[in-house]
Design a protein around this motif. Structure first.
Motif, short mmCIF file in Angstrom:
data_model
loop_
_atom_site.label_atom_id
_atom_site.label_comp_id
_atom_site.label_asym_id
_atom_site.label_seq_id
_atom_site.Cartn_x
_atom_site.Cartn_y
_atom_site.Cartn_z
N SER A 157 41.74 29.34 102.17
CA SER A 157 41.63 30.70 102.71
C SER A 157 41.58 30.67 104.24
O SER A 157 42.02 31.63 104.88
CB SER A 157 40.38 31.39 102.17
OG SER A 157 39.23 30.63 102.49
N GLY B 132 44.70 31.49 105.98
CA GLY B 132 45.28 32.80 105.72
C GLY B 132 46.02 32.94 104.40
O GLY B 132 46.72 33.93 104.19
N MET C 23 46.41 34.15 100.89
CA MET C 23 45.73 35.28 100.23
C MET C 23 45.27 34.91 98.83
O MET C 23 45.70 35.52 97.85
CB MET C 23 46.69 36.47 100.15
CG MET C 23 46.69 37.30 101.38
SD MET C 23 45.06 38.02 101.59
CE MET C 23 45.37 38.86 103.12
N ARG D 114 39.78 34.46 100.01
CA ARG D 114 40.16 35.27 101.16
C ARG D 114 40.15 36.75 100.80
O ARG D 114 39.72 37.59 101.58
CB ARG D 114 41.55 34.85 101.65
CG ARG D 114 41.96 35.60 102.90
CD ARG D 114 43.00 34.88 103.71
NE ARG D 114 43.32 35.66 104.91
CZ ARG D 114 42.67 35.56 106.05
NH1 ARG D 114 41.67 34.72 106.16
NH2 ARG D 114 43.02 36.30 107.08
N VAL D 115 40.61 37.03 99.58
CA VAL D 115 40.57 38.41 99.11
C VAL D 115 39.12 38.91 99.13
O VAL D 115 38.82 40.03 99.56
CB VAL D 115 41.17 38.53 97.70
CG1 VAL D 115 40.84 39.88 97.08
CG2 VAL D 115 42.69 38.34 97.77
N TRP E 126 36.66 37.86 101.08
CA TRP E 126 36.27 38.07 102.48
C TRP E 126 36.80 39.39 103.00
O TRP E 126 36.08 40.18 103.63
CB TRP E 126 36.84 36.95 103.37
CG TRP E 126 36.00 35.73 103.45
CD1 TRP E 126 36.31 34.50 102.98
CD2 TRP E 126 34.70 35.63 104.03
NE1 TRP E 126 35.28 33.63 103.22
CE2 TRP E 126 34.28 34.30 103.87
CE3 TRP E 126 33.84 36.55 104.65
CZ2 TRP E 126 33.04 33.84 104.30
CZ3 TRP E 126 32.61 36.10 105.10
CH2 TRP E 126 32.22 34.75 104.92
N LEU E 127 38.08 39.63 102.77
CA LEU E 127 38.70 40.84 103.32
C LEU E 127 38.10 42.09 102.70
O LEU E 127 37.97 43.12 103.36
CB LEU E 127 40.21 40.80 103.08
CG LEU E 127 40.95 39.70 103.84
CD1 LEU E 127 42.44 39.74 103.56
CD2 LEU E 127 40.68 39.83 105.35
N THR E 128 37.72 41.99 101.42
CA THR E 128 37.20 43.17 100.74
C THR E 128 35.77 43.48 101.19
O THR E 128 35.40 44.62 101.40
CB THR E 128 37.22 42.97 99.21
OG1 THR E 128 38.51 42.52 98.84
CG2 THR E 128 36.86 44.24 98.48
N ARG F 263 35.13 45.66 104.02
CA ARG F 263 35.59 47.04 103.92
C ARG F 263 34.65 47.91 103.10
O ARG F 263 34.60 49.11 103.29
CB ARG F 263 36.99 47.09 103.30
CG ARG F 263 38.13 46.77 104.28
CD ARG F 263 39.47 47.20 103.74
NE ARG F 263 39.82 46.50 102.50
CZ ARG F 263 39.98 47.10 101.34
NH1 ARG F 263 39.82 48.40 101.23
NH2 ARG F 263 40.28 46.40 100.27
#
Ligand code: ADP
Ligand code: MG
Lengths: 242, 222
Positions: free
Chosen positions: B165, B168, B170, B174-175, B177-179, B182
């Motif tokens: 991850s 970068g 996906m 990583r998903v 982390w990105l979520t 948000r």
């Protein structure tokens, strides 16, 4: 068939074969005996090149093993080796053990090989055990399968390294019977064994080794009853008393 | 309240399933390539030729002795300096393969060495060539020693794949982390990540345990 000329072998500093000269002719049965560690196994393991040697010449079936570039797999296909510990392939049935080399080395087709395998196993009196795994067989039965595995390649020479030494006494006879039968059929055999009865019955010659040297050679009866060297006499008295 | 929680879950789920797919792709391809090379290297490593075993030993020690994250950085950020520019996905698979091969190599070498020398001698004596010996005699027997730890290693490697991850890719981590940056339901996000990893690993753990039991009973026949 097998000719040693001044063969020497060392394991590191240990001189295990010391100036071996020996000629085994086609159809001859030679018994090799001698104390433990005297180099008997090493001697016959040189014949199919399981061991290398450093000095001297050795011809097997006219192939000069002392030369570089000998096709070893081809040579080994003509020589069968029977081990003290059998070394059957434990994950294969008796029949699979026997036909592995015929199929893959001799390129025999499977059906033909299976026929040959069953025939060969029948010869060693294992007709009822084609599909048994080694672990399901007694020591004597395993050794007979191992002999069949060798025989199935129609070898020119069979080498035996103490084939009955790992067996319970009651099973020795069944294995020796098979070997006697082979000898009677004219197989060229080198047999490391201390089975004097076998030697007297079928051997053309007995060879006595000690400390890497080929000390004495003679007819079985004269060798056992009337050894020429002190070392052989001592050895024979030892195997007689136990 | 509950309702919106589940709504949120449903909302983010497709994104996570995509991440799961990527994890399966990276780990799966990495494991397949790693297994192929691991077996090849492992068999060579079990030989008695020093000039063969020594360089493989160095490779294995280097890979096992450094963090996976460092290996990935080297492949992704340093290799370009040497003229090898890889996208994140192939870089991740390369890194996973190199890592996997090192660990699998040791397992395979151990299994091959555990096969009795007499088996080699019997096969050699009958005139089989080296490939035939390995294929029919040695590897099938070595598999009994190799399989249980191999599957266990797969589980570890799948979890290690989360490290990719950082460049970068996906995948699942990583998903996550990105979520999590948000939405407020952090526990839900990482529980979901955990559950999805577990869904891949657990069948393998069960398989490994089963094989271990069977091996100890000597029942496995290949
Ligand atoms: N692979 C080996 N490495 C080192 N020494 C060995 C090896 N194999 C056998 N030897 C030694 O060589 C000598 C002869 O062994 P061997 O031929 O097995 O004797 P025998 O079969 O007559 O008992 C022994 O001293 C043994 O310890
Ligand atoms: Mg011996």
């Amino acid at each position: 068939m097998i000719k040693f000329e001044g063969v020497h072998k060392w394991f590191g500093k240990l001189h295990v074969l010391n100036d071996i000269n020996l000629h085994v002719t086609s159809g001859e049965v030679v018994v090799i005996c001698g104390p433990s560690g005297s180099g008997k196994s090493t001697l016959i393991r040189c014949v199919n090149r399981l061991e290398k040697f450093q000095k001297g010449k050795l011809w097997v079936d006219d192939v000069p093993l002392h030369d570089h570039g000998v096709n070893l797999t081809q040579l080994r296909a003509e020589i069968s080796f029977v081990f003290q510990q059998f070394h059957l392939y434990p994950h294969m049935t008796a029949l699979q053990n026997v036909i592995l080399a015929p199929v893959n080395v001799r390129k025999m087709n499977k059906a033909e090989a299976a026929d040959l395998g069953r025939e060969t196993l029948t010869r060693v009196d294992m007709a009822d055990k084609f599909d048994s795994y080694p672990a399901q067989l007694s020591g004597g039965q395993q050794q007979r399968v191992a002999i069949a595995r060798g025989l199935a390649m129609s070898p020119k020479i069979m080498l035996f390294d103490e084939p009955t030494s790992a067996l319970d006494p009651e099973m020795i006879g069944e294995v020796l019977d098979v070997m006697v039968q082979l000898a009677d059929e004219g197989m060229t055999m080198c047999v490391v064994t201390h089975e004097m009865g076998f030697a007297r019955q079928v051997a053309h010659r007995v060879i006595f080794m000690d400390e890497g040297e080929l000390v004495e050679t003679g007819q079985p009866d004269s060798f056992f009853d009337n050894p020429q060297t002190e070392r052989a006499a001592q050895f024979i008295s030892k195997i007689l008393t136990h | 309240m509950m309702l919106s929680y589940f709504q949120r879950l449903i909302e983010i789920l497709p994104f996570f399933l995509k991440g799961l797919k990527m994890t399966v792709a990276v780990a799966g391809l990495g494991l397949i390539i790693g297994t192929l090379f691991g077996f090849l290297l492992g068999i060579l490593r079990a030989s008695d030729k020093k000039w063969l075993t020594w360089p493989i030993g160095v490779y294995v020690a280097l890979i096992r002795g450094t963090p996976f994250i460092v290996q990935i950085f080297i492949i992704f950020f340093i290799l370009p300096d040497w003229g090898v520019q890889l996208d994140a996905f192939p870089a991740a698979i390369l890194a996973m393969s190199i890592l996997g091969a090192a660990f699998i190599c040791e397992i395979v070498a151990g299994g091959v060495k555990a096969v009795d020398r007499g088996q080699w001698e019997a096969a050699t004596s009958s005139g089989l060539n080296i490939i035939q010996k390995l294929r029919f005699v040695i590897v099938p027997q070595a598999m009994q020693t190799i399989l249980p730890p191999l599957v266990g290693q797969y589980v570890l490697l799948i979890k290690d794949s989360s490290v990719v991850s950082v460049i970068g890719v996906m995948e699942l981590t990583r998903v996550g982390w990105l979520t999590v940056v948000r939405i407020p339901e952090g526990l839900m996000v990482f529980s979901l990540v955990g559950v999805l990893y577990f869904a891949i690993s657990y069948p393998l753990i069960l398989l490994s345990n089963r094989m271990e039991r069977k091996m100890s009973l000597g029942q496995v026949r290949l």
